[in-house]
Design a protein around this motif. Structure first.
Motif, PDB file in Angstrom:
ATOM      1  N   TYR A  92      -7.718 -10.293  -5.245  1.00 62.65           N
ATOM      2  CA  TYR A  92      -7.658  -8.851  -5.055  1.00 62.65           C
ATOM      3  C   TYR A  92      -7.464  -8.523  -3.580  1.00 62.65           C
ATOM      4  CZ  TYR A  92      -9.927  -8.705  -9.650  1.00 62.65           C
ATOM      5  OH  TYR A  92     -10.241  -8.859 -10.976  1.00 62.65           O
ATOM      6  N   CYS A  93      -6.657  -7.520  -3.317  1.00 58.89           N
ATOM      7  CA  CYS A  93      -6.601  -6.983  -1.966  1.00 58.89           C
ATOM      8  C   CYS A  93      -7.433  -5.704  -1.919  1.00 58.89           C
ATOM      9  CB  CYS A  93      -5.171  -6.710  -1.516  1.00 58.89           C
ATOM     10  SG  CYS A  93      -4.227  -5.591  -2.566  1.00 58.89           S
ATOM     11  N   ALA A  94      -7.922  -5.400  -0.743  1.00 62.59           N
ATOM     12  CA  ALA A  94      -8.797  -4.249  -0.580  1.00 62.59           C
ATOM     13  C   ALA A  94      -8.604  -3.634   0.793  1.00 62.59           C
ATOM     14  CB  ALA A  94     -10.253  -4.662  -0.770  1.00 62.59           C
ATOM     15  N   ALA A  95      -8.880  -2.339   0.891  1.00 63.27           N
ATOM     16  CA  ALA A  95      -8.709  -1.615   2.147  1.00 63.27           C
ATOM     17  C   ALA A  95     -10.005  -0.925   2.539  1.00 63.27           C
ATOM     18  CB  ALA A  95      -7.584  -0.578   1.998  1.00 63.27           C
ATOM     19  N   ASP A  96     -10.275  -0.967   3.836  1.00 63.45           N
ATOM     20  CA  ASP A  96     -11.502  -0.395   4.383  1.00 63.45           C
ATOM     21  C   ASP A  96     -11.142   0.361   5.652  1.00 63.45           C
ATOM     22  OD1 ASP A  96     -14.452  -1.924   5.939  1.00 63.45           O
ATOM     23  OD2 ASP A  96     -14.034   0.144   5.363  1.00 63.45           O
ATOM     24  N   SER A  97     -11.612   1.577   5.793  1.00 65.82           N
ATOM     25  CA  SER A  97     -11.265   2.381   6.967  1.00 65.82           C
ATOM     26  C   SER A  97     -12.010   1.943   8.231  1.00 65.82           C
ATOM     27  CB  SER A  97     -11.545   3.859   6.693  1.00 65.82           C
ATOM     28  OG  SER A  97     -12.896   4.035   6.324  1.00 65.82           O
ATOM     29  N   SER A  98     -12.995   1.085   8.094  1.00 69.03           N
ATOM     30  CA  SER A  98     -13.718   0.575   9.257  1.00 69.03           C
ATOM     31  C   SER A  98     -12.813  -0.330  10.092  1.00 69.03           C
ATOM     32  CB  SER A  98     -14.938  -0.220   8.799  1.00 69.03           C
ATOM     33  OG  SER A  98     -15.436  -1.031   9.844  1.00 69.03           O
ATOM     34  N   PRO A  99     -13.010  -0.366  11.414  1.00 66.85           N
ATOM     35  CA  PRO A  99     -12.220  -1.281  12.244  1.00 66.85           C
ATOM     36  C   PRO A  99     -12.698  -2.726  12.170  1.00 66.85           C
ATOM     37  CG  PRO A  99     -13.717  -0.030  13.613  1.00 66.85           C
ATOM     38  CD  PRO A  99     -13.826   0.533  12.228  1.00 66.85           C
ATOM     39  N   PHE A 100     -13.814  -2.940  11.454  1.00 67.28           N
ATOM     40  CA  PHE A 100     -14.384  -4.278  11.385  1.00 67.28           C
ATOM     41  C   PHE A 100     -14.061  -4.930  10.054  1.00 67.28           C
ATOM     42  CE2 PHE A 100     -16.494  -3.314  15.173  1.00 67.28           C
ATOM     43  CZ  PHE A 100     -17.081  -2.066  15.074  1.00 67.28           C
TER      44      PHE A 100
ATOM     45  N   ALA B 119       0.834  -1.202   0.000  1.00 63.48           N
ATOM     46  CA  ALA B 119       0.000   0.000   0.000  1.00 63.48           C
ATOM     47  C   ALA B 119       0.864   1.244   0.000  1.00 63.48           C
ATOM     48  CB  ALA B 119      -0.909   0.005   1.224  1.00 63.48           C
ATOM     49  N   SER B 120       0.451   2.214  -0.766  1.00 66.07           N
ATOM     50  CA  SER B 120       1.113   3.507  -0.737  1.00 66.07           C
ATOM     51  C   SER B 120       0.156   4.521  -0.146  1.00 66.07           C
ATOM     52  CB  SER B 120       1.523   3.934  -2.142  1.00 66.07           C
ATOM     53  OG  SER B 120       0.384   4.063  -2.967  1.00 66.07           O
ATOM     54  N   GLY B 121       0.698   5.573   0.397  1.00 58.43           N
ATOM     55  CA  GLY B 121      -0.140   6.544   1.070  1.00 58.43           C
ATOM     56  C   GLY B 121      -0.006   6.410   2.570  1.00 58.43           C
ATOM     57  N   ARG B 122      -0.638   7.301   3.252  1.00 58.49           N
ATOM     58  CA  ARG B 122      -0.481   7.337   4.702  1.00 58.49           C
ATOM     59  C   ARG B 122      -1.527   6.485   5.400  1.00 58.49           C
ATOM     60  NH1 ARG B 122      -0.483  13.666   5.813  1.00 58.49           N
ATOM     61  NH2 ARG B 122      -2.256  13.505   4.403  1.00 58.49           N
ATOM     62  N   SER B 123      -1.263   6.208   6.645  1.00 55.58           N
ATOM     63  CA  SER B 123      -2.243   5.589   7.533  1.00 55.58           C
ATOM     64  C   SER B 123      -2.632   4.177   7.143  1.00 55.58           C
ATOM     65  CB  SER B 123      -3.517   6.456   7.630  1.00 55.58           C
ATOM     66  OG  SER B 123      -3.197   7.746   8.066  1.00 55.58           O
ATOM     67  N   PHE B 124      -1.704   3.424   6.550  1.00 56.12           N
ATOM     68  CA  PHE B 124      -2.003   2.030   6.233  1.00 56.12           C
ATOM     69  C   PHE B 124      -2.433   1.280   7.480  1.00 56.12           C
ATOM     70  CE2 PHE B 124      -1.744  -2.061   4.297  1.00 56.12           C
ATOM     71  CZ  PHE B 124      -1.127  -2.899   5.217  1.00 56.12           C
ATOM     72  N   SER B 125      -1.804   1.597   8.607  1.00 52.36           N
ATOM     73  CA  SER B 125      -2.103   0.874   9.848  1.00 52.36           C
ATOM     74  C   SER B 125      -3.530   1.100  10.328  1.00 52.36           C
ATOM     75  CB  SER B 125      -1.121   1.277  10.950  1.00 52.36           C
ATOM     76  OG  SER B 125      -1.243   2.658  11.232  1.00 52.36           O
ATOM     77  N   ARG B 126      -4.217   2.098   9.765  1.00 53.59           N
ATOM     78  CA  ARG B 126      -5.599   2.383  10.158  1.00 53.59           C
ATOM     79  C   ARG B 126      -6.610   1.863   9.140  1.00 53.59           C
ATOM     80  NH1 ARG B 126      -5.706   6.272  14.325  1.00 53.59           N
ATOM     81  NH2 ARG B 126      -7.955   5.959  14.309  1.00 53.59           N
ATOM     82  N   TYR B 127      -6.201   0.908   8.322  1.00 49.54           N
ATOM     83  CA  TYR B 127      -7.118   0.291   7.359  1.00 49.54           C
ATOM     84  C   TYR B 127      -7.242  -1.194   7.637  1.00 49.54           C
ATOM     85  CZ  TYR B 127      -7.415   4.416   4.413  1.00 49.54           C
ATOM     86  OH  TYR B 127      -7.666   5.668   3.935  1.00 49.54           O
ATOM     87  N   THR B 128      -8.454  -1.639   7.704  1.00 54.48           N
ATOM     88  CA  THR B 128      -8.717  -3.067   7.696  1.00 54.48           C
ATOM     89  C   THR B 128      -8.463  -3.574   6.278  1.00 54.48           C
ATOM     90  OG1 THR B 128     -10.298  -3.062   9.510  1.00 54.48           O
ATOM     91  CG2 THR B 128     -10.576  -4.767   7.833  1.00 54.48           C
ATOM     92  N   MET B 129      -7.763  -4.680   6.172  1.00 50.60           N
ATOM     93  CA  MET B 129      -7.383  -5.208   4.874  1.00 50.60           C
ATOM     94  C   MET B 129      -8.098  -6.519   4.594  1.00 50.60           C
ATOM     95  SD  MET B 129      -5.419  -2.859   3.816  1.00 50.60           S
ATOM     96  CE  MET B 129      -4.857  -3.667   2.304  1.00 50.60           C
ATOM     97  N   GLY B 130      -8.491  -6.680   3.366  1.00 50.09           N
ATOM     98  CA  GLY B 130      -9.169  -7.902   2.969  1.00 50.09           C
ATOM     99  C   GLY B 130      -8.593  -8.462   1.678  1.00 50.09           C
TER     100      GLY B 130
END
Length: 123
Positions: free
Chosen positions: A94-102, A23-34
């Motif tokens: 595919y990988c995906a990112a979601d800002s939700s904690p769930f 992932a590029s960009g900031r705040s990767f640690s704050r994204y739930t990944m799928g």
């Protein structure tokens, strides 16, 4: 957030592959990944997810015990270790990112998607 998936390939049944999603960009640690996958003629389906807040992991029943999702926040990367692969695991992953904690198992909550990497398992 931009996502770049790689690591797919051709493998025999019973073999292993490890997918990576950088992932590029900031705040990767704050994204739930799928991780999702889509086989020809089928809908995209959930494979595995990892929450950014709790680190909890979730798996589709079809891959439970064979696949492992993990993340390295220092490297902005999420992984999918796939063992004991079966021909029915053949798909574009595919990988995906979601800002939700769930961890959501539906496609719609995910905000960002990678381009996909082909996994082919021969029998």
């Amino acid at each position: 957030v931009q996502l770049q998936a790689c690591g797919g390939g051709l493998v025999q049944a019973g073999g292993s592959l490890r997918l990576s999603c950088a992932a590029s960009g900031r705040s990767f640690s704050r994204y739930t990944m799928g991780w999702f996958r889509q086989a020809p003629g089928k809908e995209r389906e959930f494979v595995a997810g990892i929450s950014w807040s709790s680190g909890s992991t979730y798996y589709a029943d079809s891959v439970k015990g064979r696949f492992t999702i993990s993340r390295d926040n220092a490297k902005n990367t999420v992984y999918l270790q796939m063992n004991s692969l079966k021909p029915e695991d053949t798909a574009v992953y595919y990988c995906a990112a979601d800002s939700s904690p769930f961890v959501h198992t539906r496609v719609s909550p995910y905000d960002y998607w990678g381009q996909g990497t082909q996994v082919t398992v021969s029998s």
